[in-house]
Design a protein around this motif. Structure first.
Motif, PDB file in Angstrom:
ATOM      1  N   HIS A  50       0.810  -1.206   0.000  1.00 53.02           N
ATOM      2  CA  HIS A  50       0.000   0.000   0.000  1.00 53.02           C
ATOM      3  C   HIS A  50       0.854   1.273   0.000  1.00 53.02           C
ATOM      4  CE1 HIS A  50      -3.443  -2.523   0.541  1.00 53.02           C
ATOM      5  NE2 HIS A  50      -2.963  -3.002   1.675  1.00 53.02           N
ATOM      6  N   ARG A  51       2.136   1.127  -0.261  1.00 54.43           N
ATOM      7  CA  ARG A  51       3.045   2.267  -0.252  1.00 54.43           C
ATOM      8  C   ARG A  51       3.356   2.700  -1.685  1.00 54.43           C
ATOM      9  NH1 ARG A  51       8.462   1.044   2.707  1.00 54.43           N
ATOM     10  NH2 ARG A  51       7.055   1.022   4.477  1.00 54.43           N
ATOM     11  N   HIS A  52       3.525   3.991  -1.847  1.00 54.41           N
ATOM     12  CA  HIS A  52       3.895   4.504  -3.167  1.00 54.41           C
ATOM     13  C   HIS A  52       5.212   3.889  -3.617  1.00 54.41           C
ATOM     14  CE1 HIS A  52       4.446   7.129  -6.522  1.00 54.41           C
ATOM     15  NE2 HIS A  52       5.525   7.669  -6.013  1.00 54.41           N
ATOM     16  N   GLN A  53       5.196   3.298  -4.787  1.00 55.71           N
ATOM     17  CA  GLN A  53       6.374   2.581  -5.256  1.00 55.71           C
ATOM     18  C   GLN A  53       7.379   3.538  -5.882  1.00 55.71           C
ATOM     19  OE1 GLN A  53       6.910  -0.933  -4.916  1.00 55.71           O
ATOM     20  NE2 GLN A  53       5.339  -0.462  -3.408  1.00 55.71           N
ATOM     21  N   ASN A  54       8.028   4.369  -5.024  1.00 58.30           N
ATOM     22  CA  ASN A  54       9.074   5.246  -5.544  1.00 58.30           C
ATOM     23  C   ASN A  54      10.392   4.500  -5.560  1.00 58.30           C
ATOM     24  OD1 ASN A  54       9.190   5.073  -2.817  1.00 58.30           O
ATOM     25  ND2 ASN A  54       9.556   7.244  -2.434  1.00 58.30           N
ATOM     26  N   ALA A  55      11.432   5.144  -6.018  1.00 54.94           N
ATOM     27  CA  ALA A  55      12.703   4.469  -6.224  1.00 54.94           C
ATOM     28  C   ALA A  55      13.338   4.069  -4.900  1.00 54.94           C
ATOM     29  CB  ALA A  55      13.653   5.389  -6.992  1.00 54.94           C
ATOM     30  N   PRO A  56      13.975   2.900  -4.841  1.00 56.49           N
ATOM     31  CA  PRO A  56      14.711   2.511  -3.630  1.00 56.49           C
ATOM     32  C   PRO A  56      15.795   3.536  -3.323  1.00 56.49           C
ATOM     33  CG  PRO A  56      14.432   0.627  -5.100  1.00 56.49           C
ATOM     34  CD  PRO A  56      13.985   1.841  -5.863  1.00 56.49           C
ATOM     35  N   ALA A  57      16.036   3.768  -2.036  1.00 55.76           N
ATOM     36  CA  ALA A  57      17.009   4.791  -1.636  1.00 55.76           C
ATOM     37  C   ALA A  57      17.618   4.427  -0.296  1.00 55.76           C
ATOM     38  CB  ALA A  57      16.346   6.168  -1.560  1.00 55.76           C
ATOM     39  N   CYS A  58      18.814   4.975  -0.040  1.00 55.58           N
ATOM     40  CA  CYS A  58      19.504   4.753   1.230  1.00 55.58           C
ATOM     41  C   CYS A  58      20.552   5.840   1.417  1.00 55.58           C
ATOM     42  CB  CYS A  58      20.158   3.372   1.284  1.00 55.58           C
ATOM     43  SG  CYS A  58      21.567   3.174   0.175  1.00 55.58           S
ATOM     44  N   THR A  59      21.087   5.920   2.607  1.00 55.91           N
ATOM     45  CA  THR A  59      22.241   6.774   2.891  1.00 55.91           C
ATOM     46  C   THR A  59      23.468   5.896   3.031  1.00 55.91           C
ATOM     47  OG1 THR A  59      21.976   6.671   5.289  1.00 55.91           O
ATOM     48  CG2 THR A  59      20.739   8.381   4.119  1.00 55.91           C
ATOM     49  N   TRP A  62      20.898  11.592  -0.650  1.00 55.20           N
ATOM     50  CA  TRP A  62      20.765  10.140  -0.510  1.00 55.20           C
ATOM     51  C   TRP A  62      21.196   9.477  -1.806  1.00 55.20           C
ATOM     52  CZ3 TRP A  62      16.631  13.509  -0.809  1.00 55.20           C
ATOM     53  CH2 TRP A  62      15.805  13.393  -1.940  1.00 55.20           C
ATOM     54  N   LEU A  63      21.295   8.177  -1.775  1.00 50.53           N
ATOM     55  CA  LEU A  63      21.589   7.387  -2.965  1.00 50.53           C
ATOM     56  C   LEU A  63      20.281   6.826  -3.490  1.00 50.53           C
ATOM     57  CD1 LEU A  63      24.730   5.352  -1.780  1.00 50.53           C
ATOM     58  CD2 LEU A  63      24.659   7.600  -2.886  1.00 50.53           C
ATOM     59  N   GLY A  64      20.005   7.028  -4.769  1.00 52.74           N
ATOM     60  CA  GLY A  64      18.772   6.540  -5.358  1.00 52.74           C
ATOM     61  C   GLY A  64      18.491   7.234  -6.667  1.00 52.74           C
ATOM     62  N   ALA A  65      17.653   6.590  -7.469  1.00 44.10           N
ATOM     63  CA  ALA A  65      17.367   7.135  -8.798  1.00 44.10           C
ATOM     64  C   ALA A  65      16.639   8.458  -8.731  1.00 44.10           C
ATOM     65  CB  ALA A  65      16.549   6.121  -9.604  1.00 44.10           C
ATOM     66  N   TYR A  82      18.113  14.261  -6.076  1.00 47.10           N
ATOM     67  CA  TYR A  82      18.203  15.494  -6.862  1.00 47.10           C
ATOM     68  C   TYR A  82      19.559  15.612  -7.537  1.00 47.10           C
ATOM     69  CZ  TYR A  82      14.037  16.689  -4.167  1.00 47.10           C
ATOM     70  OH  TYR A  82      12.798  16.679  -3.612  1.00 47.10           O
ATOM     71  N   GLU A  83      20.610  15.485  -6.737  1.00 44.49           N
ATOM     72  CA  GLU A  83      21.966  15.579  -7.279  1.00 44.49           C
ATOM     73  C   GLU A  83      22.902  14.872  -6.320  1.00 44.49           C
ATOM     74  OE1 GLU A  83      25.263  18.924  -8.706  1.00 44.49           O
ATOM     75  OE2 GLU A  83      23.283  19.522  -7.982  1.00 44.49           O
ATOM     76  N   LEU A  84      23.689  13.961  -6.825  1.00 41.96           N
ATOM     77  CA  LEU A  84      24.602  13.194  -5.979  1.00 41.96           C
ATOM     78  C   LEU A  84      25.854  14.009  -5.718  1.00 41.96           C
ATOM     79  CD1 LEU A  84      25.395  10.626  -4.509  1.00 41.96           C
ATOM     80  CD2 LEU A  84      26.300   9.732  -6.680  1.00 41.96           C
ATOM     81  N   GLU A  85      26.132  14.268  -4.448  1.00 43.99           N
ATOM     82  CA  GLU A  85      27.330  14.989  -4.039  1.00 43.99           C
ATOM     83  C   GLU A  85      28.057  14.181  -2.967  1.00 43.99           C
ATOM     84  OE1 GLU A  85      26.370  18.879  -2.746  1.00 43.99           O
ATOM     85  OE2 GLU A  85      25.505  19.514  -4.661  1.00 43.99           O
ATOM     86  N   PRO A  86      28.933  13.271  -3.375  1.00 42.01           N
ATOM     87  CA  PRO A  86      29.674  12.498  -2.379  1.00 42.01           C
ATOM     88  C   PRO A  86      30.590  13.406  -1.555  1.00 42.01           C
ATOM     89  CG  PRO A  86      29.802  11.464  -4.539  1.00 42.01           C
ATOM     90  CD  PRO A  86      29.236  12.838  -4.738  1.00 42.01           C
ATOM     91  N   HIS A  87      30.575  13.229  -0.253  1.00 40.08           N
ATOM     92  CA  HIS A  87      31.463  13.984   0.636  1.00 40.08           C
ATOM     93  C   HIS A  87      32.592  13.063   1.081  1.00 40.08           C
ATOM     94  CE1 HIS A  87      28.190  16.865   0.810  1.00 40.08           C
ATOM     95  NE2 HIS A  87      27.384  15.909   1.256  1.00 40.08           N
TER      96      HIS A  87
END
Length: 491
Positions: free
Chosen positions: A321-330, A398-401, A404-409
């Motif tokens: 029942h959850r919106h199937q957005n892109a998988p993500a993680c930190t 975060w990491l995921g499709a 907004y913009e991936l900025e590795p620190h």
């Protein structure tokens, strides 16, 4: 005839033969309820019957059997054991059916306790033909019947119903019946766990492998726990070691936290941790600088998480029942290579530095990608105000499709004294946010016993409430002391 008249004519108590007086309602010796003695019928015609054969041990008194039409004057009431008035037959004397010798009641002792009740086995029995009954033995107790009390073991009962599952103390014998490669149930210790995660024997749901994970590898250790509120563990970690081109060791720790609002966060964290670890183990032995290797590892982890969004989604019972957005993680990671400490992160997982001697102040080596951190960085709010806001833990990286913009620190440090590197998710630092609080939660022997230290820190989070998944990795950093400072950025 009234019962009161009947009691007055009784020669003695039917139970203990104590003499009775007129008007007695209870026996004064044994307490027998005299009102229970049935009254004889006013008129009872006698029906001619064939008398049963006499028991060999019963003397024939010669008492005639009344014939038809003969008035019943002096026969005992059947089954009462008490003669009717005017019979002249004393209690316990012979009757028409044969002289039955009632056992004499025991005397009442000085405590005035009633005599024991007679049991059916105290009297000789005969069948319908007058023959003695055969001796009987108690039937064996079935093992399927519960037997309680002190005789339970003697009678063969175990004090409980027999269950399909064997005694857990015999688990080593029962487990032999499980096919090779199968998993034994943690509840009954005998059934095989099916592919759906339930025991085929007792039906008990098995704990997931990721609910609690521990690993120790040389000088690095990590522990991850589901926590007390979440239905599954969405954290993941990877710890490993390799060698640099000059032969010196390099130790790696990666910790990832799945974004619960995304779909399949547990898969995202596992994929990111595995990809980042594999990238570091490939680049470090080639001579890539550890800070550059960390940057490349974060990019590899991002690609692995993005790939999950391209594949077919697998909604679980919790996701349907959850919106199937892109998988993500930190992601947060640390590499100890020689005298260099490199950290890298995306999201709000953190790295802390805790000096071994505790004489110098600890430090936090990462900055969160969060709403609160942005408010503090722009000077709009103080740190206390920002983290008190309900939006404080909203992440901005975060990491995921759908990032907004991936900025590795990345950052590198050259500590000048031994210390402990704490790599953790917010499931831990929520209960020890400041560096001093984290240092206070780290046990004194964590430098020598990193696995034990990680276990203690996870326990600290669970004791605090365990509202989130908890993951922590500890890397001891060993260098000779040759100056002031705890963790100085590399120049």
């Amino acid at each position: 005839m009234s019962q009161s008249h009947q009691r007055a004519s009784l020669p003695g108590c039917p139970s203990c033969e104590e003499p009775l007086e007129s008007g007695d309602r209870f026996c004064g010796a044994c307490g027998y309820d005299l009102s229970a003695v049935p009254a004889p019928p006013a008129d009872r015609p006698t029906v001619a019957i064939t008398p049963p054969a006499r028991h060999p041990a019963t003397p024939d008194t010669g008492t005639p059997t009344p014939g038809p039409g003969t008035p019943d004057t002096g026969t005992a009431t059947p089954g009462s054991g008490t003669p009717t008035p005017g019979s002249g037959t004393p209690l316990g004397g012979p009757s028409e059916a044969g002289a039955v010798q009632w056992p004499a009641a025991s005397e009442v002792d000085s405590s005035d306790l009633p005599a024991p009740t007679h049991r059916p086995s105290d009297l000789p029995g005969t069948d319908s033909g007058g023959r003695p009954l055969p001796a009987t033995t108690p039937a064996p107790v079935s093992s399927a019947v519960r037997v309680d009390g002190p005789d339970a073991e003697r009678l063969g009962g175990g004090g409980d119903f027999e269950l399909a599952a064997p005694d857990p103390r015999q688990a080593e014998h029962a487990a032999a019946a499980v096919p090779a490669g199968g998993t034994v149930c943690v509840a009954c210790r005998s059934g095989r766990v099916d592919t759906d995660g339930y025991c085929e024997n007792c039906g008990h749901a098995q704990p997931r492998e990721r609910d609690h994970m521990e690993r120790e590898l040389g000088t690095v250790a990590a522990v991850s726990d589901r926590g007390l509120r979440h239905h599954r563990n969405e954290d993941a970690f990877a710890v490993s070691g390799t060698a640099l081109p000059d032969g010196s060791p390099a130790v790696v720790a990666i910790v990832c936290d799945g974004v619960s609002s995304a779909s399949r966060p547990d898969e995202a964290s596992a994929a990111a941790a595995a990809a980042a670890d594999a990238s570091l183990l490939e680049s470090l032995p080639r001579g890539t600088h550890p800070q550059q290797a960390m940057h490349e590892a974060i990019l590899a982890a991002s690609e692995a998480v993005n790939a999950l969004a391209q594949g077919p989604g697998r909604a679980t019972e919790h996701d349907q029942h959850r919106h199937q957005n892109a998988p993500a993680c930190t992601l947060v990671g640390a590499v100890v290579a020689g005298d260099l400490l490199v950290v890298g992160w995306v999201g709000d997982s953190r790295v802390y530095w805790v000096p071994q001697d505790r004489a110098h102040p600890p430090a936090r080596l990462t900055e969160d990608d969060s709403w609160a951190a942005q408010m503090v960085a722009t000077g709009l709010m103080s740190e206390a105000e920002a983290y008190a806001d309900e939006r404080a833990h909203a992440i901005t990286g975060w990491l995921g499709a759908d990032a907004y913009e991936l900025e590795p620190h990345t950052a590198s440090f050259k500590p000048d004294r031994p210390g402990l590197v704490v790599v953790c998710t917010d499931g831990l630092w929520n209960y020890a946010e400041a560096a001093a609080e984290m240092a206070a939660a780290v046990p004194p022997d964590a430098y020598e016993r990193p696995l034990h230290g990680a276990q203690v820190l996870v326990g600290h989070a669970l004791d605090g409430g365990g509202h989130d998944n908890v993951t922590v990795a500890l890397l001891p950093f060993a260098v000779p002391s040759h100056g002031a400072g705890s963790a100085c950025p590399a120049g």
